[in-house]
Design a protein around this motif. Sequence first.
Motif, PDB file in Angstrom:
ATOM      1  N   UNK A  50      37.431  31.914  26.479  1.00 23.94           N
ATOM      2  CA  UNK A  50      36.501  32.426  25.856  1.00 23.94           C
ATOM      3  C   UNK A  50      36.933  33.291  24.997  1.00 23.94           C
ATOM      4  N   UNK A  51      36.592  34.103  23.991  1.00 24.54           N
ATOM      5  CA  UNK A  51      37.196  35.010  22.914  1.00 24.54           C
ATOM      6  C   UNK A  51      37.776  36.200  23.852  1.00 24.54           C
ATOM      7  N   UNK A  52      36.883  36.557  24.855  1.00 24.04           N
ATOM      8  CA  UNK A  52      37.280  37.862  25.782  1.00 24.04           C
ATOM      9  C   UNK A  52      37.176  37.483  27.122  1.00 24.04           C
ATOM     10  N   UNK A  53      37.834  36.852  27.676  1.00 29.20           N
ATOM     11  CA  UNK A  53      37.898  36.004  29.296  1.00 29.20           C
ATOM     12  C   UNK A  53      37.851  37.507  30.315  1.00 29.20           C
ATOM     13  N   UNK A 113      33.751  51.194  38.286  1.00 34.62           N
ATOM     14  CA  UNK A 113      33.221  50.125  37.337  1.00 34.62           C
ATOM     15  C   UNK A 113      33.580  48.757  38.107  1.00 34.62           C
ATOM     16  N   UNK A 114      33.189  47.731  37.507  1.00 38.45           N
ATOM     17  CA  UNK A 114      33.797  46.322  38.029  1.00 38.45           C
ATOM     18  C   UNK A 114      34.582  45.927  36.775  1.00 38.45           C
ATOM     19  N   UNK A 115      35.597  44.944  37.074  1.00 42.74           N
ATOM     20  CA  UNK A 115      36.443  44.230  35.844  1.00 42.74           C
ATOM     21  C   UNK A 115      36.208  42.589  36.174  1.00 42.74           C
ATOM     22  N   UNK A 116      35.865  42.053  35.381  1.00 37.88           N
ATOM     23  CA  UNK A 116      35.594  40.506  35.452  1.00 37.88           C
ATOM     24  C   UNK A 116      36.670  39.706  34.720  1.00 37.88           C
ATOM     25  N   UNK A 117      37.327  38.454  35.257  1.00 31.67           N
ATOM     26  CA  UNK A 117      38.205  37.720  34.624  1.00 31.67           C
ATOM     27  C   UNK A 117      37.635  36.364  34.842  1.00 31.67           C
ATOM     28  N   UNK A 118      37.140  35.681  33.817  1.00 29.94           N
ATOM     29  CA  UNK A 118      36.505  34.387  33.742  1.00 29.94           C
ATOM     30  C   UNK A 118      37.487  33.292  34.016  1.00 29.94           C
ATOM     31  N   UNK A 119      37.535  32.439  35.031  1.00 32.82           N
ATOM     32  CA  UNK A 119      38.697  31.450  35.355  1.00 32.82           C
ATOM     33  C   UNK A 119      38.388  30.111  35.522  1.00 32.82           C
ATOM     34  N   UNK A 120      39.294  29.404  35.612  1.00 31.28           N
ATOM     35  CA  UNK A 120      39.381  27.907  35.832  1.00 31.28           C
ATOM     36  C   UNK A 120      40.504  27.665  36.691  1.00 31.28           C
TER      37      UNK A 120
END
Length: 275
Positions: A159-162, A145-152
């Motif tokens: 986000x509620x679930x970044x 699978x892939x694991x995503x972490x939304x970032x600045x």
Amino acid sequence: MIAWNDYQAGEHRIECPSCGRGGRDKTAGLTIEPDGKGVLHCFRCAYVESHQPERGAVRRLATIKPTQKSHTQKLDSLCEWGRAFWRSCHPLSGVALHYLRARHCVIPPADGHLRWHPSVKHRSGYVGPALVALITDVLTGEPLSLHRTWITPTGKADLDTPRLPLWNHTTKGGCIRLWPDEAVTYGLGIAEGIETALSLAWAYAPVWATIDAGHLSQVPVLPGIETLVIAQDQDPAGMSAASICARRWAEADKEVLVTRQAANDLNDVLMEVAA
């Protein structure tokens, strides 16, 4: 349970009293009505707590009973779309490097399984940059699978679930190889999260991330590795997982070292020292 009288009427985001990992970990939504009634719900562990002024707090665990069984079976390997998306991701640079440096992380080698993409859609509709990690079977190396972490540049996106894995893909038996297999010789460091593993890397490398406590507890004894270093999260799930994993490796006559810190995890320590 939380101190309900500490909050005014309205909407709040706070640390979950059940699975909370520190003051910055605000996974619980808290709603308080003008008459004092309220409800708290954690989006990660599903903990629920309600409050009625005349009765006090009522604690319960939420349960969701589907009306019918799901016939959707999770994929046991990374789909073609996922493989193509992984190939489209970039080596760590730009906002990804700024984020990792803001978190005081060691930058992993380019041939590890951590990249980034400038435009990833979140299930909320938000589109923005994200760290993208490849999850592979800890024994075979098969992409799962892939694991995503939304970032600045300075932290996670609001986000509620970044953090999200790919939908409908198994992660069972998986890990994120932040260092490639070729770099893993005598010893290995493991941690639940990517940032925690890259904090451990200041003291011990190579490191892999196990995604969460459940996966960490199941890390099998790997051939050729004589020393395992576990970056333990100081919450009940993290400590239990570290203990289970450490016992398995120790019974196999391996050297096992487990961290212990006042904060929840090693990255929290680095962030607090830097602050």
